[in-house]
Design a protein around this motif. Structure first.
Motif, PDB file in Angstrom:
ATOM      1  N   ALA A  93       0.836  -1.212   0.000  1.00  0.00           N
ATOM      2  CA  ALA A  93       0.000   0.000   0.000  1.00  0.00           C
ATOM      3  C   ALA A  93       0.866   1.255   0.000  1.00  0.00           C
ATOM      4  O   ALA A  93       1.895   1.316   0.659  1.00  0.00           O
ATOM      5  CB  ALA A  93      -0.930   0.008   1.204  1.00  0.00           C
ATOM      6  N   ARG A  94       0.417   2.258  -0.752  1.00  0.00           N
ATOM      7  CA  ARG A  94       1.165   3.523  -0.823  1.00  0.00           C
ATOM      8  C   ARG A  94       1.253   4.193   0.534  1.00  0.00           C
ATOM      9  O   ARG A  94       2.236   4.830   0.852  1.00  0.00           O
ATOM     10  CB  ARG A  94       0.523   4.461  -1.833  1.00  0.00           C
ATOM     11  CG  ARG A  94       0.722   3.989  -3.247  1.00  0.00           C
ATOM     12  CD  ARG A  94       0.045   4.919  -4.241  1.00  0.00           C
ATOM     13  NE  ARG A  94       0.159   4.367  -5.566  1.00  0.00           N
ATOM     14  CZ  ARG A  94       1.053   4.768  -6.454  1.00  0.00           C
ATOM     15  NH1 ARG A  94       1.901   5.713  -6.145  1.00  0.00           N
ATOM     16  NH2 ARG A  94       1.102   4.211  -7.637  1.00  0.00           N
ATOM     17  N   CYS A  95       0.221   4.037   1.348  1.00  0.00           N
ATOM     18  CA  CYS A  95       0.267   4.551   2.718  1.00  0.00           C
ATOM     19  C   CYS A  95      -0.783   3.829   3.547  1.00  0.00           C
ATOM     20  O   CYS A  95      -1.976   4.014   3.345  1.00  0.00           O
ATOM     21  CB  CYS A  95       0.037   6.058   2.773  1.00  0.00           C
ATOM     22  SG  CYS A  95       0.283   6.696   4.442  1.00  0.00           S
ATOM     23  N   GLU A  96      -0.317   2.985   4.435  1.00  0.00           N
ATOM     24  CA  GLU A  96      -1.197   2.259   5.345  1.00  0.00           C
ATOM     25  C   GLU A  96      -0.817   2.698   6.753  1.00  0.00           C
ATOM     26  O   GLU A  96       0.260   2.363   7.239  1.00  0.00           O
ATOM     27  CB  GLU A  96      -1.012   0.757   5.179  1.00  0.00           C
ATOM     28  CG  GLU A  96      -1.847  -0.085   6.105  1.00  0.00           C
ATOM     29  CD  GLU A  96      -3.337   0.102   5.898  1.00  0.00           C
ATOM     30  OE1 GLU A  96      -4.047   0.276   6.914  1.00  0.00           O
ATOM     31  OE2 GLU A  96      -3.798   0.098   4.745  1.00  0.00           O
ATOM     32  N   PRO A  97      -1.676   3.501   7.412  1.00  0.00           N
ATOM     33  CA  PRO A  97      -1.307   4.056   8.714  1.00  0.00           C
ATOM     34  C   PRO A  97      -1.000   2.990   9.768  1.00  0.00           C
ATOM     35  O   PRO A  97      -0.121   3.165  10.589  1.00  0.00           O
ATOM     36  CB  PRO A  97      -2.515   4.887   9.123  1.00  0.00           C
ATOM     37  CG  PRO A  97      -3.417   4.949   7.952  1.00  0.00           C
ATOM     38  CD  PRO A  97      -2.981   3.925   6.969  1.00  0.00           C
ATOM     39  N   SER A  98      -1.716   1.893   9.737  1.00  0.00           N
ATOM     40  CA  SER A  98      -1.535   0.848  10.747  1.00  0.00           C
ATOM     41  C   SER A  98      -0.424  -0.114  10.329  1.00  0.00           C
ATOM     42  O   SER A  98      -0.258  -0.421   9.160  1.00  0.00           O
ATOM     43  CB  SER A  98      -2.834   0.064  10.917  1.00  0.00           C
ATOM     44  OG  SER A  98      -2.620  -1.067  11.736  1.00  0.00           O
ATOM     45  N   CYS A  99       0.287  -0.613  11.315  1.00  0.00           N
ATOM     46  CA  CYS A  99       1.307  -1.622  11.035  1.00  0.00           C
ATOM     47  C   CYS A  99       0.875  -2.994  11.560  1.00  0.00           C
ATOM     48  O   CYS A  99       1.671  -3.919  11.595  1.00  0.00           O
ATOM     49  CB  CYS A  99       2.653  -1.212  11.627  1.00  0.00           C
ATOM     50  SG  CYS A  99       2.664  -1.056  13.417  1.00  0.00           S
ATOM     51  N   ALA A 100      -0.391  -3.135  11.929  1.00  0.00           N
ATOM     52  CA  ALA A 100      -0.875  -4.369  12.550  1.00  0.00           C
ATOM     53  C   ALA A 100      -0.682  -5.591  11.654  1.00  0.00           C
ATOM     54  O   ALA A 100      -0.227  -6.644  12.119  1.00  0.00           O
ATOM     55  CB  ALA A 100      -2.347  -4.227  12.933  1.00  0.00           C
ATOM     56  N   THR A 101      -0.996  -5.474  10.368  1.00  0.00           N
ATOM     57  CA  THR A 101      -0.869  -6.614   9.466  1.00  0.00           C
ATOM     58  C   THR A 101       0.592  -6.993   9.270  1.00  0.00           C
ATOM     59  O   THR A 101       0.946  -8.167   9.271  1.00  0.00           O
ATOM     60  CB  THR A 101      -1.538  -6.301   8.108  1.00  0.00           C
ATOM     61  OG1 THR A 101      -2.915  -5.980   8.349  1.00  0.00           O
ATOM     62  CG2 THR A 101      -1.466  -7.478   7.177  1.00  0.00           C
ATOM     63  N   VAL A 102       1.448  -6.000   9.115  1.00  0.00           N
ATOM     64  CA  VAL A 102       2.886  -6.265   8.968  1.00  0.00           C
ATOM     65  C   VAL A 102       3.415  -6.942  10.230  1.00  0.00           C
ATOM     66  O   VAL A 102       4.184  -7.908  10.152  1.00  0.00           O
ATOM     67  CB  VAL A 102       3.648  -4.952   8.664  1.00  0.00           C
ATOM     68  CG1 VAL A 102       5.148  -5.155   8.778  1.00  0.00           C
ATOM     69  CG2 VAL A 102       3.287  -4.435   7.282  1.00  0.00           C
ATOM     70  N   LEU A 103       3.002  -6.475  11.396  1.00  0.00           N
ATOM     71  CA  LEU A 103       3.450  -7.088  12.651  1.00  0.00           C
ATOM     72  C   LEU A 103       2.961  -8.523  12.779  1.00  0.00           C
ATOM     73  O   LEU A 103       3.688  -9.392  13.266  1.00  0.00           O
ATOM     74  CB  LEU A 103       2.983  -6.265  13.846  1.00  0.00           C
ATOM     75  CG  LEU A 103       3.705  -4.942  14.035  1.00  0.00           C
ATOM     76  CD1 LEU A 103       3.040  -4.125  15.136  1.00  0.00           C
ATOM     77  CD2 LEU A 103       5.173  -5.158  14.341  1.00  0.00           C
ATOM     78  N   GLN A 104       1.738  -8.781  12.328  1.00  0.00           N
ATOM     79  CA  GLN A 104       1.214 -10.143  12.375  1.00  0.00           C
ATOM     80  C   GLN A 104       2.066 -11.057  11.491  1.00  0.00           C
ATOM     81  O   GLN A 104       2.407 -12.169  11.887  1.00  0.00           O
ATOM     82  CB  GLN A 104      -0.251 -10.166  11.928  1.00  0.00           C
ATOM     83  CG  GLN A 104      -0.896 -11.535  12.043  1.00  0.00           C
ATOM     84  CD  GLN A 104      -2.350 -11.542  11.625  1.00  0.00           C
ATOM     85  OE1 GLN A 104      -2.926 -10.516  11.274  1.00  0.00           O
ATOM     86  NE2 GLN A 104      -2.956 -12.708  11.646  1.00  0.00           N
ATOM     87  N   ALA A 105       2.422 -10.585  10.305  1.00  0.00           N
ATOM     88  CA  ALA A 105       3.269 -11.376   9.408  1.00  0.00           C
ATOM     89  C   ALA A 105       4.647 -11.592  10.024  1.00  0.00           C
ATOM     90  O   ALA A 105       5.203 -12.696   9.966  1.00  0.00           O
ATOM     91  CB  ALA A 105       3.382 -10.684   8.052  1.00  0.00           C
ATOM     92  N   MET A 106       5.208 -10.540  10.619  1.00  0.00           N
ATOM     93  CA  MET A 106       6.515 -10.664  11.268  1.00  0.00           C
ATOM     94  C   MET A 106       6.453 -11.664  12.417  1.00  0.00           C
ATOM     95  O   MET A 106       7.376 -12.474  12.594  1.00  0.00           O
ATOM     96  CB  MET A 106       6.990  -9.295  11.752  1.00  0.00           C
ATOM     97  CG  MET A 106       7.429  -8.376  10.630  1.00  0.00           C
ATOM     98  SD  MET A 106       7.695  -6.635  11.112  1.00  0.00           S
ATOM     99  CE  MET A 106       8.869  -6.756  12.450  1.00  0.00           C
ATOM    100  N   ALA A 107       5.383 -11.633  13.205  1.00  0.00           N
ATOM    101  CA  ALA A 107       5.233 -12.563  14.328  1.00  0.00           C
ATOM    102  C   ALA A 107       5.150 -14.011  13.848  1.00  0.00           C
ATOM    103  O   ALA A 107       5.498 -14.933  14.590  1.00  0.00           O
ATOM    104  CB  ALA A 107       3.991 -12.208  15.146  1.00  0.00           C
ATOM    105  N   CYS A 108       4.731 -14.193  12.596  1.00  0.00           N
ATOM    106  CA  CYS A 108       4.672 -15.532  11.999  1.00  0.00           C
ATOM    107  C   CYS A 108       6.010 -15.955  11.411  1.00  0.00           C
ATOM    108  O   CYS A 108       6.134 -17.045  10.859  1.00  0.00           O
ATOM    109  CB  CYS A 108       3.591 -15.579  10.915  1.00  0.00           C
ATOM    110  SG  CYS A 108       1.921 -15.437  11.561  1.00  0.00           S
TER     111      CYS A 108
END
Length: 195
Positions: A93-108
């Protein structure tokens, strides 16, 4: 082992929806040059038919339709399973304010390729937990995907570092501790001004 010219790996690209500004189309455009065996385009919201149909048409145009899967409205355990199955997770995404999805992927334990904008810029440590690319830069995105897919040791190292960062920096215990420190600091400053 990955060799130039071979197809290898699974790329999971995730965004809010299939609209152009979310970047899934851009991932699809660079996908044929990435040598990945499979691309899974995932949205967190249910599909929007015109944008969904545009993505399907683009996959056929790029002659990649047999290697591309679309998943609309993924959440919870389904999203976690997709992240765990990925060789690399892309947040385009060009700008996604939340990092929740990225953090979920990192936690996996998934290495990340994300745009250097919004929440991903805070969550991802460039060259450590993933690769950050300028928003909208297809060439940089393609290079980052090829680099990550082509180096198993890099992927594994980024995955381990990302899991460690997500669990240590963004756990509820850490968030509570940080909030307590901020509250205590604010209270101390308030007391100093009261005198």
């Amino acid at each position: 082992m990955f060799r130039h010219g071979e197809s290898s790996g699974r790329v999971v690209a995730v965004a809010r929806d299939f609209s152009p500004q979310q970047g899934l189309g851009q991932v699809l455009r660079v996908f044929p040059s990435s040598n990945a065996a499979e691309l899974v385009l995932v949205t967190r919201e249910p599909d929007d038919e015109p944008d969904y149909d545009d993505i399907l048409s683009l996959a056929r145009e790029k002659k990649a339709a047999k290697r591309v899967n679309l998943v609309a409205g993924a959440a919870g355990d389904d999203l976690t399973a997709l992240f765990r199955s990925a060789d690399v997770v892309v947040a385009p995404a060009r700008c996604e304010p939340s990092c929740a999805t990225v953090l979920q992927a990192m936690a996996c334990g998934a290495p990340i390729v994300a745009t250097s904008a919004g929440g991903a810029r805070d969550a991802v440590i460039g060259e450590v937990t993933g690769l950050l690319v300028p928003p909208g830069n297809a060439d940089a995105l393609g290079r980052a995907l090829r680099s990550t897919l082509g180096q198993m040791v890099l992927r594994e190292g980024m995955g381990l570092a990302g899991r460690s960062r997500a669990r240590s920096r963004y756990s509820w215990d850490r968030i509570a501790t940080d909030a307590e420190v901020v509250y205590a600091s604010a209270t101390t400053r308030e007391s100093a001004f009261a005198c």
